[in-house]
Enzyme design. Structure first.
Site, PDB file in Angstrom:
ATOM      1  N   SER A  42       0.849  -1.192   0.000  1.00 39.02           N
ATOM      2  CA  SER A  42       0.000   0.000   0.000  1.00 39.02           C
ATOM      3  C   SER A  42       0.889   1.248   0.000  1.00 39.02           C
ATOM      4  CB  SER A  42      -0.864  -0.032   1.259  1.00 39.02           C
ATOM      5  OG  SER A  42      -1.298   1.252   1.578  1.00 39.02           O
ATOM      6  N   SER A  43       0.323   2.356  -0.461  1.00 41.67           N
ATOM      7  CA  SER A  43       1.107   3.599  -0.541  1.00 41.67           C
ATOM      8  C   SER A  43       1.530   4.102   0.842  1.00 41.67           C
ATOM      9  CB  SER A  43       0.301   4.685  -1.254  1.00 41.67           C
ATOM     10  OG  SER A  43      -0.927   4.900  -0.597  1.00 41.67           O
ATOM     11  N   CYS A  44       0.907   3.575   1.910  1.00 41.03           N
ATOM     12  CA  CYS A  44       1.273   4.043   3.259  1.00 41.03           C
ATOM     13  C   CYS A  44       2.640   3.525   3.711  1.00 41.03           C
ATOM     14  CB  CYS A  44       0.193   3.694   4.267  1.00 41.03           C
ATOM     15  SG  CYS A  44       0.088   1.946   4.580  1.00 41.03           S
TER      16      CYS A  44
ATOM     17  N   TYR B 140       0.442  -1.209  10.214  1.00 39.72           N
ATOM     18  CA  TYR B 140       0.117  -1.856   8.935  1.00 39.72           C
ATOM     19  C   TYR B 140       1.258  -1.627   7.942  1.00 39.72           C
ATOM     20  CZ  TYR B 140      -2.785  -2.125   4.595  1.00 39.72           C
ATOM     21  OH  TYR B 140      -3.322  -2.393   3.365  1.00 39.72           O
TER      22      TYR B 140
ATOM     23  N   LYS C  67       3.663  -4.293   5.896  1.00 38.26           N
ATOM     24  CA  LYS C  67       3.759  -4.275   4.428  1.00 38.26           C
ATOM     25  C   LYS C  67       5.214  -4.083   3.972  1.00 38.26           C
ATOM     26  CE  LYS C  67      -0.573  -4.806   3.195  1.00 38.26           C
ATOM     27  NZ  LYS C  67      -0.999  -6.002   2.448  1.00 38.26           N
TER      28      LYS C  67
ATOM     29  N   HIS D 191     -12.662   2.448   4.260  1.00 35.73           N
ATOM     30  CA  HIS D 191     -11.924   3.601   3.749  1.00 35.73           C
ATOM     31  C   HIS D 191     -12.912   4.720   3.407  1.00 35.73           C
ATOM     32  CE1 HIS D 191      -8.948   0.353   2.984  1.00 35.73           C
ATOM     33  NE2 HIS D 191      -8.120   1.284   3.380  1.00 35.73           N
TER      34      HIS D 191
HETATM   35  N1  LIG Z   1      -8.649  -1.308  -0.131  1.00 34.99           N
HETATM   36  C1  LIG Z   1      -7.678  -0.443  -0.407  1.00 34.99           C
HETATM   37  O1  LIG Z   1      -7.915   0.773  -0.531  1.00 34.99           O
HETATM   38  C2  LIG Z   1      -6.274  -0.918  -0.590  1.00 34.99           C
HETATM   39  C3  LIG Z   1      -5.918  -2.253  -0.493  1.00 34.99           C
HETATM   40  N2  LIG Z   1      -4.601  -2.621  -0.680  1.00 34.99           N
HETATM   41  C4  LIG Z   1      -4.169  -4.023  -0.529  1.00 34.99           C
HETATM   42  O2  LIG Z   1      -4.940  -4.909  -1.314  1.00 34.99           O
HETATM   43  C5  LIG Z   1      -5.071  -6.161  -0.647  1.00 34.99           C
HETATM   44  C6  LIG Z   1      -6.536  -6.552  -0.555  1.00 34.99           C
HETATM   45  O3  LIG Z   1      -7.301  -5.523   0.055  1.00 34.99           O
HETATM   46  P1  LIG Z   1      -8.896  -5.464  -0.036  1.00 34.99           P
HETATM   47  O4  LIG Z   1      -9.380  -6.376  -1.089  1.00 34.99           O
HETATM   48  O5  LIG Z   1      -9.274  -4.047  -0.051  1.00 34.99           O
HETATM   49  O6  LIG Z   1      -9.316  -6.062   1.386  1.00 34.99           O
HETATM   50  P2  LIG Z   1     -10.629  -6.868   1.774  1.00 34.99           P
HETATM   51  O7  LIG Z   1     -10.816  -6.669   3.234  1.00 34.99           O
HETATM   52  O8  LIG Z   1     -11.735  -6.522   0.863  1.00 34.99           O
HETATM   53  O9  LIG Z   1     -10.222  -8.384   1.496  1.00 34.99           O
HETATM   54  C7  LIG Z   1      -9.242  -9.016   2.245  1.00 34.99           C
HETATM   55  C8  LIG Z   1      -9.299 -10.502   2.010  1.00 34.99           C
HETATM   56  O10 LIG Z   1      -8.312 -11.106   2.842  1.00 34.99           O
HETATM   57  C9  LIG Z   1      -8.832 -12.300   3.350  1.00 34.99           C
HETATM   58  N3  LIG Z   1      -8.278 -12.566   4.671  1.00 34.99           N
HETATM   59  C10 LIG Z   1      -8.125 -11.701   5.708  1.00 34.99           C
HETATM   60  N4  LIG Z   1      -7.631 -12.345   6.780  1.00 34.99           N
HETATM   61  C11 LIG Z   1      -7.459 -13.656   6.412  1.00 34.99           C
HETATM   62  C12 LIG Z   1      -6.998 -14.816   7.074  1.00 34.99           C
HETATM   63  N5  LIG Z   1      -6.596 -14.779   8.346  1.00 34.99           N
HETATM   64  N6  LIG Z   1      -6.980 -15.977   6.380  1.00 34.99           N
HETATM   65  C13 LIG Z   1      -7.398 -16.037   5.099  1.00 34.99           C
HETATM   66  N7  LIG Z   1      -7.828 -14.964   4.413  1.00 34.99           N
HETATM   67  C14 LIG Z   1      -7.871 -13.789   5.066  1.00 34.99           C
HETATM   68  C15 LIG Z   1     -10.339 -12.114   3.467  1.00 34.99           C
HETATM   69  O11 LIG Z   1     -10.943 -13.404   3.295  1.00 34.99           O
HETATM   70  P3  LIG Z   1     -12.473 -13.770   3.680  1.00 34.99           P
HETATM   71  O12 LIG Z   1     -13.326 -12.834   2.887  1.00 34.99           O
HETATM   72  O13 LIG Z   1     -12.634 -15.164   3.242  1.00 34.99           O
HETATM   73  O14 LIG Z   1     -12.597 -13.565   5.155  1.00 34.99           O
HETATM   74  C16 LIG Z   1     -10.623 -11.147   2.330  1.00 34.99           C
HETATM   75  O15 LIG Z   1     -11.072 -11.843   1.197  1.00 34.99           O
HETATM   76  C17 LIG Z   1      -4.395  -5.994   0.712  1.00 34.99           C
HETATM   77  O16 LIG Z   1      -3.100  -6.498   0.664  1.00 34.99           O
HETATM   78  C18 LIG Z   1      -4.344  -4.508   0.897  1.00 34.99           C
HETATM   79  O17 LIG Z   1      -3.265  -4.130   1.695  1.00 34.99           O
HETATM   80  C19 LIG Z   1      -3.641  -1.704  -0.972  1.00 34.99           C
HETATM   81  C20 LIG Z   1      -3.937  -0.380  -1.085  1.00 34.99           C
HETATM   82  C21 LIG Z   1      -5.275   0.121  -0.890  1.00 34.99           C
HETATM   83  C1  LIG Z   2      -5.352   2.788   1.715  1.00 35.90           C
HETATM   84  C2  LIG Z   2      -4.891   3.403   3.008  1.00 35.90           C
HETATM   85  O1  LIG Z   2      -5.994   3.670   3.850  1.00 35.90           O
HETATM   86  C3  LIG Z   2      -5.711   4.195   5.132  1.00 35.90           C
HETATM   87  O2  LIG Z   2      -5.228   5.510   5.061  1.00 35.90           O
HETATM   88  P1  LIG Z   2      -6.078   6.751   4.682  1.00 35.90           P
HETATM   89  O3  LIG Z   2      -5.908   7.065   3.259  1.00 35.90           O
HETATM   90  O4  LIG Z   2      -5.762   7.865   5.628  1.00 35.90           O
HETATM   91  O5  LIG Z   2      -7.549   6.185   4.992  1.00 35.90           O
HETATM   92  P2  LIG Z   2      -9.059   6.528   4.791  1.00 35.90           P
HETATM   93  O6  LIG Z   2      -9.517   6.178   3.448  1.00 35.90           O
HETATM   94  O7  LIG Z   2      -9.780   5.879   5.920  1.00 35.90           O
HETATM   95  O8  LIG Z   2      -9.179   8.119   5.037  1.00 35.90           O
HETATM   96  C4  LIG Z   2      -8.740   9.076   4.121  1.00 35.90           C
HETATM   97  C5  LIG Z   2      -9.094  10.471   4.591  1.00 35.90           C
HETATM   98  O9  LIG Z   2     -10.514  10.622   4.529  1.00 35.90           O
HETATM   99  C6  LIG Z   2     -10.992  11.197   5.736  1.00 35.90           C
HETATM  100  N1  LIG Z   2     -12.406  10.847   5.945  1.00 35.90           N
HETATM  101  C7  LIG Z   2     -13.434  11.733   5.922  1.00 35.90           C
HETATM  102  N2  LIG Z   2     -14.585  11.126   6.204  1.00 35.90           N
HETATM  103  C8  LIG Z   2     -14.297   9.799   6.361  1.00 35.90           C
HETATM  104  C9  LIG Z   2     -15.107   8.674   6.659  1.00 35.90           C
HETATM  105  O10 LIG Z   2     -16.332   8.754   6.843  1.00 35.90           O
HETATM  106  N3  LIG Z   2     -14.452   7.463   6.722  1.00 35.90           N
HETATM  107  C10 LIG Z   2     -13.106   7.347   6.522  1.00 35.90           C
HETATM  108  N4  LIG Z   2     -12.538   6.106   6.575  1.00 35.90           N
HETATM  109  N5  LIG Z   2     -12.314   8.418   6.264  1.00 35.90           N
HETATM  110  C11 LIG Z   2     -12.913   9.633   6.187  1.00 35.90           C
HETATM  111  C12 LIG Z   2     -10.031  10.659   6.779  1.00 35.90           C
HETATM  112  O11 LIG Z   2     -10.072  11.407   7.978  1.00 35.90           O
HETATM  113  C13 LIG Z   2      -8.700  10.791   6.027  1.00 35.90           C
HETATM  114  O12 LIG Z   2      -8.230  12.116   6.101  1.00 35.90           O
HETATM  115  C14 LIG Z   2      -4.606   3.550   5.875  1.00 35.90           C
HETATM  116  O13 LIG Z   2      -4.910   3.424   7.213  1.00 35.90           O
HETATM  117  C15 LIG Z   2      -3.864   2.522   5.191  1.00 35.90           C
HETATM  118  O14 LIG Z   2      -4.366   1.305   5.603  1.00 35.90           O
HETATM  119  C16 LIG Z   2      -3.877   2.566   3.714  1.00 35.90           C
HETATM  120  O15 LIG Z   2      -3.051   1.963   3.087  1.00 35.90           O
END
Ligand SMILES: NC(=O)C1=CN([C@@H]2O[C@H](COP(=O)(O)OP(=O)(O)OC[C@H]3O[C@@H](n4cnc5c(N)ncnc54)[C@H](OP(=O)(O)O)[C@@H]3O)[C@@H](O)[C@H]2O)C=CC1
Ligand SMILES: C[C@H]1O[C@H](OP(=O)(O)OP(=O)(O)OC[C@H]2O[C@@H](n3cnc4c(=O)[nH]c(N)nc43)[C@H](O)[C@@H]2O)[C@@H](O)[C@@H](O)C1=O
Length: 315
Positions: free
Chosen positions: A108-110, A137, A141, A180
């Site tokens: 992730s970009s973080c 986190y 990563k 998010h």
């Molecule tokens: N969402 C975002 O904005 C971003 C996501 N990413 C990366 O992309 C990847 C996927 O994220 P995303 O799809 O959003 O996340 P989700 O929460 O939507 O999906 C995560 C998946 O991981 C599986 N999982 C979690 N814990 C376990 C475990 N203990 N054993 C087996 N499977 C597990 C879950 O399985 P099940 O459903 O079966 O429980 C689920 O299908 C991650 O690596 C994340 O860091 C990177 C940047 C941004």
């Molecule tokens: C993908 C990335 O996602 C996470 O980082 P983040 O970008 O800071 O996450 P976010 O999407 O939750 O928030 C973005 C911004 O938005 C604002 N904000 C406003 N109102 C709501 C609101 O209602 N919900 C949420 N969640 N945020 C809100 C919030 O306060 C912040 O300023 C990481 O922890 C990390 O795990 C990671 O990799």
């Protein structure tokens, strides 16, 4: 890549994993394996080793992780650090021991320092301190990126890490505590519209800037990495464009058709001020994002209206 290659998509029911699954199916890959967390708990090393010895996947795409928005990351530091280390360590080492040819790790970009110069280049990794709301986190990563880099260096294997920016799209997590920002805004504006256009409360100041990539664009980047041998071990994946959270809110408010007011809750954290990706390295390899933000949000809102959405609870 042969279309019969046995590919294990870890986390295939999540937002990212399901998008990768759809993409690979559409491209004609016939031998995909997926397991839910109930069927295979990736935190359990013995279960993971047995699965690899039995199934013998040839390629692994790691989209399984403990994932959440700013508040979940901040409130559950141990879960986000330890579960991600366990999941990725078990997958990477089992893949290595069982002679997996190719491994795609998603970070992730973080992972980049909070105050790194913008746009973020891959070489800024580990040059300064992290954003405190998600350092747990991020450290997990970074360990995953380094494990893949080490295997590449020591054994010459094709283990590669892709660092997506903030993602959105079908199958996102719409739980208001753990999600998010983008799915949270879709749900909040929609529910407020249905509730006589009541006010919507958003977190922080609205001034931070974020970049958003549609998950189908990420899935295309993953399948590009699958089908091409990337030259290096680490690539940013994003659009290269960002906007303020306030502007994002106004855009979603307009798409949803909400007419009430927006209130900003300053008791909630802003997080990192900006994390715009430099995506030139991945673009030079031949991948580029295609889905523009407004159209991508419109499609995601339609998906939200048409489907039963998921809510990921941390326990
Ligand atoms: N969402 C975002 O904005 C971003 C996501 N990413 C990366 O992309 C990847 C996927 O994220 P995303 O799809 O959003 O996340 P989700 O929460 O939507 O999906 C995560 C998946 O991981 C599986 N999982 C979690 N814990 C376990 C475990 N203990 N054993 C087996 N499977 C597990 C879950 O399985 P099940 O459903 O079966 O429980 C689920 O299908 C991650 O690596 C994340 O860091 C990177 C940047 C941004
Ligand atoms: C993908 C990335 O996602 C996470 O980082 P983040 O970008 O800071 O996450 P976010 O999407 O939750 O928030 C973005 C911004 O938005 C604002 N904000 C406003 N109102 C709501 C609101 O209602 N919900 C949420 N969640 N945020 C809100 C919030 O306060 C912040 O300023 C990481 O922890 C990390 O795990 C990671 O990799």
């Amino acid at each position: 890549m042969d279309k019969n290659t046995k590919i294990y998509v870890a986390g295939h029911r999540g937002m990212v994993g399901s998008a990768i699954w759809r993409n690979l199916k559409a491209k004609g890959y016939t031998n995909l394996i997926g397991k839910t967390s109930k069927e295979l708990d990736l935190r359990n090393q013995a279960e993971v080793e047995l699965f690899f010895r039995t199934e013998k996947p040839e390629v692994v795409i790691d989209a399984a992780a403990r994932v959440g928005g700013i508040l979940a990351n901040n409130d559950y530091p141990y879960h986000f650090l330890m579960e991600n280390l366990q999941i990725q360590n078990n997958l990477i080492d089992a893949a290595h021991q069982n002679k997996v040819q190719k491994f795609i790790f998603l970070g992730s970009s973080c992972i980049y320092p909070k105050h790194a110069p913008q746009p973020l280049k891959e070489e800024y990794l580990l040059t300064d301190t992290l954003e405190p709301t998600n350092e747990w986190y991020a450290i997990a990563k970074i360990a995953g990126v380094k494990a893949c880099e080490a295997i590449r260096k020591q054994y010459g294997k094709d283990f590669v890490s892709l660092m997506p920016t903030n993602l959105y799209g079908p199958n996102d997590n719409f739980d208001l505590k753990t999600s998010h920002v983008l799915p949270a805004m879709i749900r909040k504006f929609h529910e407020a519209k249905e509730n006589t256009n009541s006010n919507v409360k958003l977190w922080g100041s609205g001034t931070p800037m974020r970049e958003f990539l549609h998950v189908d664009d990420l899935a295309e980047a993953v399948s590009f990495a699958l089908e091409n041998k990337l030259e290096d071990h680490l690539y940013n994946v994003g659009t290269g464009e960002d906007l303020t959270i306030k502007k994002l809110a106004e855009t979603i408010q307009e798409i949803v058709g909400h007419k009430g007011e927006i209130k900003w809750d300053s008791s909630k954290p802003d997080g990192t001020p900006r994390k715009l990706m430099d995506v030139s390295k991945m673009n030079e390899q031949g991948w580029k994002a295609k889905i523009e933000l407004k159209g991508g949000i419109e499609k995601t809102y339609q998906w939200f209206l048409d489907n039963e959405y998921r809510e990921v609870i941390v326990k």
